[in-house]
Design an enzyme around this catalytic site. Structure first.
Site, short mmCIF file in Angstrom:
data_model
loop_
_atom_site.label_atom_id
_atom_site.label_comp_id
_atom_site.label_asym_id
_atom_site.label_seq_id
_atom_site.Cartn_x
_atom_site.Cartn_y
_atom_site.Cartn_z
N VAL A 129 5.10 -3.40 6.59
CA VAL A 129 4.42 -2.75 5.66
C VAL A 129 4.18 -1.18 6.28
O VAL A 129 3.88 -1.25 7.30
CB VAL A 129 2.80 -3.17 5.46
CG1 VAL A 129 1.83 -2.48 4.56
CG2 VAL A 129 2.91 -4.92 4.74
N ILE A 133 3.65 3.01 10.35
CA ILE A 133 2.70 3.20 10.44
C ILE A 133 1.87 1.78 11.16
O ILE A 133 2.33 0.83 10.62
CB ILE A 133 1.57 3.43 9.21
CG1 ILE A 133 2.37 4.46 8.42
CG2 ILE A 133 0.25 3.57 9.51
CD1 ILE A 133 1.79 4.55 6.85
N GLU A 187 16.99 3.51 -4.54
CA GLU A 187 18.24 2.86 -4.82
C GLU A 187 19.09 3.03 -6.35
O GLU A 187 18.44 3.77 -7.08
CB GLU A 187 18.05 1.26 -5.00
CG GLU A 187 17.37 0.86 -3.88
CD GLU A 187 18.11 0.57 -2.52
OE1 GLU A 187 19.20 0.26 -2.65
OE2 GLU A 187 17.33 0.85 -1.47
N LYS A 202 3.88 -5.87 -0.31
CA LYS A 202 3.24 -5.40 0.53
C LYS A 202 1.94 -5.67 0.61
O LYS A 202 0.88 -5.84 1.48
CB LYS A 202 3.44 -3.90 0.80
CG LYS A 202 4.80 -3.59 1.30
CD LYS A 202 5.14 -2.25 1.15
CE LYS A 202 6.65 -1.96 1.61
NZ LYS A 202 7.26 -0.52 1.21
#
Lengths: 433, 433
Positions: A129, A133, A187, A202
């Site tokens: 996730v 961070i 993508e 997430k």
């Protein structure tokens, strides 16, 4: 010495090897002993000279699992299978695991955590996730003293890049998507990102940690950004709002709402300055109040930074003989959480109607909303003209109203003969909700 | 069971006791055994009914240190002494320590860390920086894989509240300070906050961790906000900048610059949305790039959240028998860091001159700056009129220039007969610097 086996030598895997090589003095100090990457597996690459690997790259991950000297297995191949099998087999073979794989965790979180608990092995997944961070640690340890009330996050760099480009360059979703693909942030098949699936994955991970039990993908209401019109972003800006695709999990009086959708935030909200591929996660605890984590949501070295941090913590525990004695996260599937039905979730709404230019139109709309218990907060005449000039635009914002009631009212309004095209609705997230 | 003694029952101490009481089931799960507050000391309070203490509050901290069953001592009295003595004596008595005391850490960091290392005791201090934000952990563990390049932080809630009020309400520094005092965000003697000392203390702690050695208070160049004029905040806003009091530590080619001063940031910078008493810290690592932590910089429960998180980690290590075997932070005073002389630091500058309305004034200023190797980036004629109308305002921004050279040029310009009052200078922080 703590020995690590690395499965998957793509960009993140290569970044991990680079960091462990270049930072080895610091890492060894932090761990109290040497941390060594001793085995590598990749089904495609046969050499990786940039990390000093000229040969010896294994083709079969089972060779790593069979090696008794390997303490930690790092899974960086992504996707559901064989990642799931590798993780489970690694744990059963007595290895601790580090993974960056949000998809496998979101889908098999319960199975993976229960097997890890049973075998007293640790699984760390900071890079799953928020790229670089350290938000899993922040939530799980930094905010450990808090009951978590709310998590909201910009969790997907691709969609945030697209939305930023739309607003800043005044371009359509389609144009912004092409720019994202050109910049390497999307993508060629972008549906996984733009339809909100990656954000939902997430959110499953964050909310399961926050609420101590399994929030499943099927619990998450999910709406992407592919149908957004630039026009609404422009009008919202006039009204003082910016738009972000958010993952949201809230404790509403003991029931949990979990949802992913395009969301308007006041322009003063800290998330508005989170631009392009950056991610941000705001966590509200009962003691700390709201704490926000912000950083690069994508990129080889950012994710590698989090994978190596996981390896460091785990290695320290391996060296001290405590790894796996206590689970990393407090997770108990028996602690059932109750998921709030999406129809029952209350939000404020931005509503845009395209109507015939006749007297009484606003009264008609207001009447139907009122009958459905949806209370109007403001009526707005936009400065910007809709490019297709489909009818007269009427913009309303509502006070808090239940999703089911709003949808019922919109259906009725859409069927009116004076309605030129279906109503647009975007949920608004403001302080206190 | 892990036993904790609490010294100091002010607002934060009371908050800590409240959390440990209300969250005890979750905390015990996280630690793997019971965590109990068993002894309390406060020199003033004789009872604290809100946390179930009707009597038994000790007056002498030595009674806590003498109790062999106490594993962890929590120091929450603040200030230099007797806090320093309590912390050192606690460590020597075999206790691990949690403190929220930034002043004592900034002044005695080296002594405290060395005594802790020598006695194999742990000291945690998450609440010393950033109120409820888990930034010490984020820097020390979450970003452990990174060489830290830069830290910038809004580290003081009082000054950030004042600056926010000045800009949002168009009021002077003096008026905003009064509002802060009224709102309980500023002391009656506010000098510790407004002159930057508190920010410098926190910067000492963060930069010492980041660079692995002791950055002293005397190493920090420190300038507060008490001389700022609203006018410059308004003009800066016209130019696209917002003003924050920042603590800044940077690795400039192996030399460390550490400084506290009012700083202009581009309006798109995430710090601009950090309002009032909120704090934010942005840390740039070589792998993760910039990661930002944001949250409430003040408040009883926010700080208590971080103190309890520290107690949880420490208690887990105590229960597992590993506490103190590895130091929490990698700190070695023998790893000398070289501090960059403030005169040699390069910044961009906002400069405001008040000049006589005569031809050739700009040429004169530009000439002196040019002779000092200070290169001008833009010249600006502000829309806003200076309230005192002292001369004609001339606003310049510069490219990167050395502090010493800028100051020398400003001294020369200040002495010109056409100069009506001394030049105002504010440093600008932009991406890449």
């Amino acid at each position: 010495m703590v020995q690590v086996g690395l499965i998957g030598l793509g960009t993140v895997g290569t970044g991990v090897a680079k960091i462990i090589k270049s930072q080895n003095l610091r890492i060894n100090k932090l761990v109290g002993t040497e941390v060594a990457l001793t085995k590598f597996c990749d089904t495609i690459a046969t050499s990786k000279p940039e990390i000093g690997l000229n040969d010896g790259i294994l083709k079969d991950y089972k060779e790593i699992l069979a090696d008794k000297s390997i303490d930690i297995v790092v899974e960086l191949i992504g996707g559901y299978e064989p990642a799931r099998t590798i993780i489970l087999e690694a744990i059963r073979a007595g290895k601790h695991v580090v993974t960056a794989n949000k998809a496998v965790l979101a889908k098999y979180l319960d199975e993976i955590l229960m097997v890890a608990q049973k075998h007293e092995r640790q699984i760390y997944f900071e890079a799953a996730v928020g790229g670089g961070i350290p938000v899993i640690q922040g939530l799980n340890e930094g905010l450990a003293a808090n009951q978590i009330k709310k998590i909201i996050g910009i969790l997907n760099g691709t969609t945030n890049f697209i939305l930023t480009q739309m607003v800043e360059k005044n371009i359509s979703f389609e144009q912004a998507l092409k720019a994202a693909q050109k910049a390497g942030f999307a993508e060629s098949d972008p549906s996984f990102d733009i339809e909100g699936t990656d954000t939902a994955h997430k959110l499953v991970i964050l909310s399961s940690i926050a609420f101590g039990s399994w929030i499943k993908i099927s619990d998450v209401y999910c709406e992407g950004i592919s149908k957004l019109e630039l026009y609404d972003l422009q009008v919202a800006q006039e009204l003082g709002y910016g738009l972000k695709l958010l993952g949201i999990a809230k404790d509403s009086a003991g029931e949990i709402e979990v949802k992913v959708h395009p969301t308007l935030l006041p322009l003063k909200h800290p998330f508005i300055s989170v631009r392009n591929e950056y991610n941000a996660i705001s966590i509200t605890g009962d003691a700390a109040d709201d704490v926000m984590f912000y950083g690069k949501g994508a990129g080889m070295m950012a994710a590698a930074s989090n994978v190596v941090a996981d390896i460091i913590y785990l290695a320290r525990q391996v060296a001290q003989g405590t790894a796996g004695k206590l689970p990393y996260i407090i997770y108990d599937p028996k602690d059932k959480v109750s998921i709030l039905n999406h129809e029952k979730i209350s939000s404020k709404y931005y509503l845009r109607f395209a109507m015939e230019d006749k007297p009484g139109v606003l009264a008609k709309i207001a009447g139907i909303l009122g009958d459905s218990n949806v209370s109007i907060a403001s009526v707005y005449q936009p400065k910007t003209i809709h490019p297709e000039k489909k009818g007269v635009p009427i913009i309303l914002t509502t006070h808090l109203a239940e999703e089911g009631k709003v949808q019922k009212a919109l259906q009725q309004i859409n069927q009116l003969p004076i309605t030129k095209s279906n109503a647009i609705f975007i949920r608004i997230e403001e302080d206190g909700r």
